[in-house]
Design an enzyme around this catalytic site. Sequence first.
Site, PDB file in Angstrom:
ATOM      1  N   HIS A 217      -4.506 -32.318  23.118  1.00  0.00           N
ATOM      2  CA  HIS A 217      -5.647 -32.777  23.544  1.00  0.00           C
ATOM      3  C   HIS A 217      -5.704 -33.758  24.895  1.00  0.00           C
ATOM      4  O   HIS A 217      -6.751 -33.977  25.555  1.00  0.00           O
ATOM      5  CB  HIS A 217      -7.115 -32.779  22.557  1.00  0.00           C
ATOM      6  CG  HIS A 217      -7.160 -31.416  22.163  1.00  0.00           C
ATOM      7  ND1 HIS A 217      -8.420 -30.722  22.058  1.00  0.00           N
ATOM      8  CD2 HIS A 217      -6.293 -30.313  21.751  1.00  0.00           C
ATOM      9  CE1 HIS A 217      -8.204 -29.687  21.610  1.00  0.00           C
ATOM     10  NE2 HIS A 217      -6.951 -29.360  21.223  1.00  0.00           N
ATOM     11  N   SER A 221      -2.944 -28.180  27.553  1.00  0.00           N
ATOM     12  CA  SER A 221      -1.899 -27.123  27.285  1.00  0.00           C
ATOM     13  C   SER A 221      -1.020 -26.925  28.585  1.00  0.00           C
ATOM     14  O   SER A 221      -1.414 -26.788  29.591  1.00  0.00           O
ATOM     15  CB  SER A 221      -2.514 -25.948  26.827  1.00  0.00           C
ATOM     16  OG  SER A 221      -3.249 -25.912  25.693  1.00  0.00           O
ATOM     17  N   LYS A 245      -9.302 -14.769  21.847  1.00  0.00           N
ATOM     18  CA  LYS A 245      -8.069 -14.111  22.062  1.00  0.00           C
ATOM     19  C   LYS A 245      -7.224 -14.632  20.693  1.00  0.00           C
ATOM     20  O   LYS A 245      -6.512 -13.743  20.279  1.00  0.00           O
ATOM     21  CB  LYS A 245      -7.442 -14.968  23.516  1.00  0.00           C
ATOM     22  CG  LYS A 245      -6.104 -14.160  23.801  1.00  0.00           C
ATOM     23  CD  LYS A 245      -5.905 -14.398  25.198  1.00  0.00           C
ATOM     24  CE  LYS A 245      -4.512 -13.676  25.495  1.00  0.00           C
ATOM     25  NZ  LYS A 245      -4.438 -13.721  27.092  1.00  0.00           N
ATOM     26  N   ASP A 246      -7.346 -15.651  20.245  1.00  0.00           N
ATOM     27  CA  ASP A 246      -6.593 -16.132  19.181  1.00  0.00           C
ATOM     28  C   ASP A 246      -6.964 -15.318  17.873  1.00  0.00           C
ATOM     29  O   ASP A 246      -6.068 -14.966  17.064  1.00  0.00           O
ATOM     30  CB  ASP A 246      -6.870 -17.731  18.688  1.00  0.00           C
ATOM     31  CG  ASP A 246      -5.997 -18.570  19.699  1.00  0.00           C
ATOM     32  OD1 ASP A 246      -5.148 -18.050  20.506  1.00  0.00           O
ATOM     33  OD2 ASP A 246      -6.425 -19.787  19.493  1.00  0.00           O
ATOM     34  N   GLU A 289      17.551 -19.632   1.822  1.00  0.00           N
ATOM     35  CA  GLU A 289      16.682 -18.518   2.345  1.00  0.00           C
ATOM     36  C   GLU A 289      17.020 -18.347   3.920  1.00  0.00           C
ATOM     37  O   GLU A 289      17.589 -19.038   4.660  1.00  0.00           O
ATOM     38  CB  GLU A 289      15.302 -19.188   2.215  1.00  0.00           C
ATOM     39  CG  GLU A 289      14.761 -19.485   0.859  1.00  0.00           C
ATOM     40  CD  GLU A 289      14.127 -18.213   0.368  1.00  0.00           C
ATOM     41  OE1 GLU A 289      14.886 -17.165   0.023  1.00  0.00           O
ATOM     42  OE2 GLU A 289      12.915 -17.810   0.469  1.00  0.00           O
TER      43      GLU A 289
END
Lengths: 423, 261
Positions: A217, A221, A245-246, A289
């Site tokens: 922040h 972005s 959108k998320d 894994e």
Amino acid sequence: MAIGLHDSTIKNPVLRWVDQRLPVFTMMQKEYGTFPTPRNFNYFWNFGALAMVTLMIMIATGIFLAMNYTPHTSYAFDSVERIMRDVNYGWLIRYVHMNGASMFFIVVFIHIWRGLYYGSYKAPRELLWILGVVIFLLMMATAFMGYVLPWGQMSFWGATVITNLFSAFPLVGEHIVTWLWGGFSVDNPTLNRFFSLHYLMPFVIAGVVFLHVAALHITGSNNPLGIDPKGPQDTLPFHPYYTAKDSVGLIVYFIVFAFLVFFMPNYLGHPDNYIPANPLVTPAHIVPEWYFLPFYAILRAVPDKLGGVLLMFGSIAVLFILPWLDTSPVRSMRFRPVAKWALFLWLIAFFVLMWAGGKPAEEPYVTISRIATAYYFAYFLVILPLLGRLERPLSLPESIAMPVLRGGGPVMAGAAAKPMEKA
Amino acid sequence: MRAVRNLIGALALGAVASLGAVLPSPARAAGEAIAIPDANFGFAGFFGTFDRGAAQRGLQVYKEVCSACHGMYHLSYRNLLEIGLSEDQVRALAGTFTVMDGPNDTGEMFERPARLSDRFRRPFANELAARAANNGAYPPDLSVMAKARPNGANYLHALLTGYVDPPAGFTVADGMYYNAYYPGHQIAMPPILNPDQVTYADGTAATVDQMARDVATFLAWAAEPETEQRRAMGVKMILFLIVLGGLTYAVKRKVWADVKH
């Protein structure tokens, strides 16, 4: 700022009373409400939010599992089966937690790949990227210790193999291993401390995630074009545009997650981990894994134990200095015609390593692992530093809102640019 | 439609990522490559359910044959209500076993018939007793056996029907038996299922294949008794998410309608 009440713009009187004394609502409004966000995100920009949600799911399910789990070598395996059978919806909580680990790594791998492709690691976001690599390392440690807790055969032997890696270090190696185990073999003290640390680490991760988001922040972005927003015409408020959108990405993610949990919950696991740990019986093939397989393949690609360990740690460590290895000022691979293909090749090398890591340490897998390992490192240490000087990037668009180039015709002729011509 | 294309791209990416992730799954890497024939169990597949009759017959095979050596410690007698037995039937079955309880008011341990809440009785007091009685071999607990082996139920069926003559030149060690599907082919468990080993109450012919199928069904249920509930919940969950996803996408379209891109 003067001492006194915060000058709040919150309407609701109760919330305002709080906000004047502790401006959390102002902060939320600033950071998640009006926060200016580049208007051109694609769905790859969902994955940070997805990772955040997954962390919360893991912590929530983990707390309920811990209420019913017994960290003792004699009871651990039985207590996990008890969760599966006798705890109300225990099977659901455990399968969500178990597959949640895999989903977490899928999401974070894509998130990291997004950063590599769009150059999100470059100035001014170097520290943001470094904090992300720290989170990735903490995740790996947490997942490894979590896998030990059911005390199945792979838990025990995986813990034995991985902790033994530290014995490769000269002089102090053996002492480190004894110190990690809390004894002279993987035993109850090991299980106890792994349980304690497995419970602690997610909260450490949450702390670093907070720093990661705080740093994000400050710089803002990155975006698919890799150019900085030049003004309000290039950005949208985070809410409602990116919350909406998320949310779409989140539901799609939940569908994939639910499919794993409800229809193939053990597909990504190893059947041997439903055999109680037995220090006297070594499984035919000890495999970690799936999300550790690329790094396991790098470890085994080196004939020397210490060399393998260093290279394996180096495969993550190289990410820390990536912002300075990549000498190109262009962020997005959309404008880097050569580096783009070098990066796709790197992705293939990553999947090849993942595949080879699950195979026995014999030919031809060893040679294949070596070639892929060599390319994995060459991309970071040779190709990126050189390309910054040798490659001629395509010309960058003027701004996010006006991405169509003057005289740059063929450059942007692609799926990426076409829709923007309308802007 | 850029948004739709992006969404499809993200979906395809997710699919590729998960596919790439699962392809090298260690489950496929470990163990010898002995092809296990598919027994076509009704509970295989995403919507399969356990055949209650087969599971009950499998319980009978377990009780009359397997349980002489193999425990199923994670099961309680009450769990058998889930494969369609009545409470009276399960009570009667539990009552045929004697378990140790106590200490009582005078500090003595005492024996009593098993109740619904008791775990399945273990055949041996401990691992050493089990080995002493079985020529040094330790018959493993069968509670989660169907998920502790790759391709669990099919493997168990294949193993129980896989006792054949060894190929020429293969030397079987003393006290071992040749099995076509056991890793390494030498197993300490003798071919325990013989035709008409048990007498089924429902009149089903007790061939070796039938008994193997029934006991594999029983063990598959025992390893994951939540399977049917899990799948039913999964169908509801995914249908719900698809509807919610459609609504969410509509909201997103609405929100973004005023943005030119």
